[in-house]
Design a protein around this motif. Structure first.
Motif, PDB file in Angstrom:
ATOM      1  N   PRO A  61      -2.162  -4.461   7.836  1.00 44.39           N
ATOM      2  CA  PRO A  61      -1.314  -5.507   7.247  1.00 44.39           C
ATOM      3  C   PRO A  61      -1.724  -5.905   5.832  1.00 44.39           C
ATOM      4  CG  PRO A  61      -1.869  -6.052   9.513  1.00 44.39           C
ATOM      5  CD  PRO A  61      -2.699  -4.874   9.141  1.00 44.39           C
ATOM      6  N   LEU A  62      -2.966  -5.605   5.439  1.00 43.60           N
ATOM      7  CA  LEU A  62      -3.437  -5.901   4.091  1.00 43.60           C
ATOM      8  C   LEU A  62      -3.206  -4.731   3.131  1.00 43.60           C
ATOM      9  CD1 LEU A  62      -6.845  -7.600   5.033  1.00 43.60           C
ATOM     10  CD2 LEU A  62      -4.615  -8.685   4.644  1.00 43.60           C
ATOM     11  N   LYS A  63      -2.475  -3.714   3.612  1.00 43.44           N
ATOM     12  CA  LYS A  63      -2.140  -2.515   2.839  1.00 43.44           C
ATOM     13  C   LYS A  63      -3.352  -1.607   2.612  1.00 43.44           C
ATOM     14  CE  LYS A  63       1.961  -4.318   2.393  1.00 43.44           C
ATOM     15  NZ  LYS A  63       3.051  -3.855   3.285  1.00 43.44           N
ATOM     16  N   GLN A  64      -4.437  -1.842   3.335  1.00 40.43           N
ATOM     17  CA  GLN A  64      -5.617  -0.995   3.223  1.00 40.43           C
ATOM     18  C   GLN A  64      -5.487   0.216   4.142  1.00 40.43           C
ATOM     19  OE1 GLN A  64      -8.185  -1.684   0.945  1.00 40.43           O
ATOM     20  NE2 GLN A  64      -6.646  -3.206   0.319  1.00 40.43           N
ATOM     21  N   LYS A  65      -6.000   1.355   3.688  1.00 39.46           N
ATOM     22  CA  LYS A  65      -5.915   2.575   4.483  1.00 39.46           C
ATOM     23  C   LYS A  65      -6.935   2.529   5.617  1.00 39.46           C
ATOM     24  CE  LYS A  65      -4.880   6.259   2.291  1.00 39.46           C
ATOM     25  NZ  LYS A  65      -4.929   7.461   1.419  1.00 39.46           N
ATOM     26  N   GLN A  90       1.492  -6.123  11.157  1.00 38.79           N
ATOM     27  CA  GLN A  90       2.238  -4.865  11.099  1.00 38.79           C
ATOM     28  C   GLN A  90       1.442  -3.776  10.394  1.00 38.79           C
ATOM     29  OE1 GLN A  90       6.634  -4.505  10.592  1.00 38.79           O
ATOM     30  NE2 GLN A  90       6.095  -3.620   8.609  1.00 38.79           N
ATOM     31  N   TYR A  91       1.200  -2.703  11.128  1.00 36.99           N
ATOM     32  CA  TYR A  91       0.583  -1.501  10.584  1.00 36.99           C
ATOM     33  C   TYR A  91       1.708  -0.508  10.264  1.00 36.99           C
ATOM     34  CZ  TYR A  91      -4.068  -3.105  11.858  1.00 36.99           C
ATOM     35  OH  TYR A  91      -5.237  -3.820  11.924  1.00 36.99           O
ATOM     36  N   VAL A  92       1.441   0.382   9.336  1.00 37.01           N
ATOM     37  CA  VAL A  92       2.448   1.365   8.946  1.00 37.01           C
ATOM     38  C   VAL A  92       1.850   2.766   9.018  1.00 37.01           C
ATOM     39  CG1 VAL A  92       3.963   2.205   7.113  1.00 37.01           C
ATOM     40  CG2 VAL A  92       3.643  -0.255   7.435  1.00 37.01           C
ATOM     41  N   ILE A  93       2.521   3.631   9.753  1.00 37.85           N
ATOM     42  CA  ILE A  93       2.140   5.042   9.806  1.00 37.85           C
ATOM     43  C   ILE A  93       2.947   5.769   8.738  1.00 37.85           C
ATOM     44  CG2 ILE A  93       2.071   7.116  11.224  1.00 37.85           C
ATOM     45  CD1 ILE A  93       2.163   5.086  13.627  1.00 37.85           C
ATOM     46  N   GLU A  94       2.247   6.381   7.795  1.00 36.85           N
ATOM     47  CA  GLU A  94       2.894   7.076   6.690  1.00 36.85           C
ATOM     48  C   GLU A  94       2.744   8.586   6.882  1.00 36.85           C
ATOM     49  OE1 GLU A  94       1.939   3.719   3.243  1.00 36.85           O
ATOM     50  OE2 GLU A  94       0.834   5.630   3.259  1.00 36.85           O
ATOM     51  N   LEU A  95       3.855   9.304   6.864  1.00 33.89           N
ATOM     52  CA  LEU A  95       3.847  10.755   7.017  1.00 33.89           C
ATOM     53  C   LEU A  95       4.360  11.399   5.740  1.00 33.89           C
ATOM     54  CD1 LEU A  95       5.321  11.091  10.621  1.00 33.89           C
ATOM     55  CD2 LEU A  95       2.925  10.869   9.941  1.00 33.89           C
TER      56      LEU A  95
END
Length: 267
Positions: A61-65, A90-95
């Motif tokens: 959620p802090l935009k950290q990887k 909210q976490y984001v899975i980036e493909l």
């Protein structure tokens, strides 16, 4: 855990078993899948890709990887990821594609049920973090650095991840880590003997899993270090022949083309 394909939930709408996308990807395109998590929650994902090389990152959620791993196989294969949420939100899975150019393919993501009482899960979380760190260091070396300390640290992280996966009998973890380690030793450290050792270990574990894409990829990557160690041998010829046959059996035209090109250059 990562190899179990049961009790799945969709990352898209939570109403179906699998999140599936037909995609045309290029090196500038990122496909995102949001995931709302509680602090301490562990996520176990299986990402299947067909027709596209794949790199997966998770941001908090802090935009950290949180984690960043490329699929060990080329255009077709399976990429497992296990991580633990530190922050709620909210976490984001980036493909993204792992190779330049436009690619048309299919991606399926499954979220597997996690048993927090199973020690294998906590080991997997640590192992995937070590593997992610090693890959990031390897990428840093590829782009800019020639630092011996970075090489040594990357190798140490690969070995730590491999040991952790092996300690809990995670064959897919062993297979993908050994493949990455073997390639790293060949590309960055010119340690051909060790590269062959780990690439063969990868092949053994992919054979145990019955993963044809993994077998073909690990065999193809074994060809060059063996060739430069021994020259043109029956083993090199066999690896090329096997890789071509597996690619044809699985209708993987891209892998077949790659194996044929290597064969023409080295046999």
């Amino acid at each position: 855990f990562s190899s179990r394909r049961r009790h799945t939930r969709s990352l898209c709408d939570w109403s179906s078993d699998v999140c599936s996308s037909d995609l045309i990807l290029n090196s500038r395109k990122i496909v995102e899948f949001p995931l709302l998590l509680k602090a301490g929650e562990v996520v176990d994902l299986t990402i299947a890709h067909r027709g596209v090389s794949l790199h997966a990152s998770v941001r908090d959620p802090l935009k950290q990887k949180v984690i960043s791993i490329a699929s060990p196989t080329l255009w077709n294969g399976t990429l497992p990821i296990v991580f633990q949420a530190v922050h709620a939100g909210q976490y984001v899975i980036e493909l993204t594609p792992d190779r330049p150019g436009n690619m048309k393919g299919k991606i399926e993501i499954e979220r597997n049920e996690v048993d927090m009482a199973d020690n294998k899960i906590s080991v997997a979380v640590k192992a995937f973090k070590k593997l992610s760190d090693a890959e990031c260091q390897s990428l840093e070396l590829y782009k800019t650095s020639t630092s011996r300390s970075v090489r040594a640290e990357a190798k140490s992280n690969f070995l730590a991840a491999l040991e952790m996966f092996d300690s809990v009998g995670n064959h897919r973890g062993v297979a993908m880590t050994a493949l990455r380690l073997g390639q790293f030793l060949y590309d960055e450290m010119e340690d051909l003997q060790s590269a062959v050792q780990y690439l063969k270990l990868s092949t053994e574990n992919y054979k145990y899993l019955g993963d044809q894409a993994g077998i073909a990829t690990s065999q193809i990557k074994t060809i060059l270090p063996i060739f430069y160690l021994q020259g043109k041998t029956h083993e090199v010829e066999r690896l090329i022949s096997d890789s071509i046959q597996i690619s044809r059996d699985t209708n993987d035209r891209q892998m077949e083309t790659r194996a044929i090109k290597i064969g023409r250059a080295h046999v």
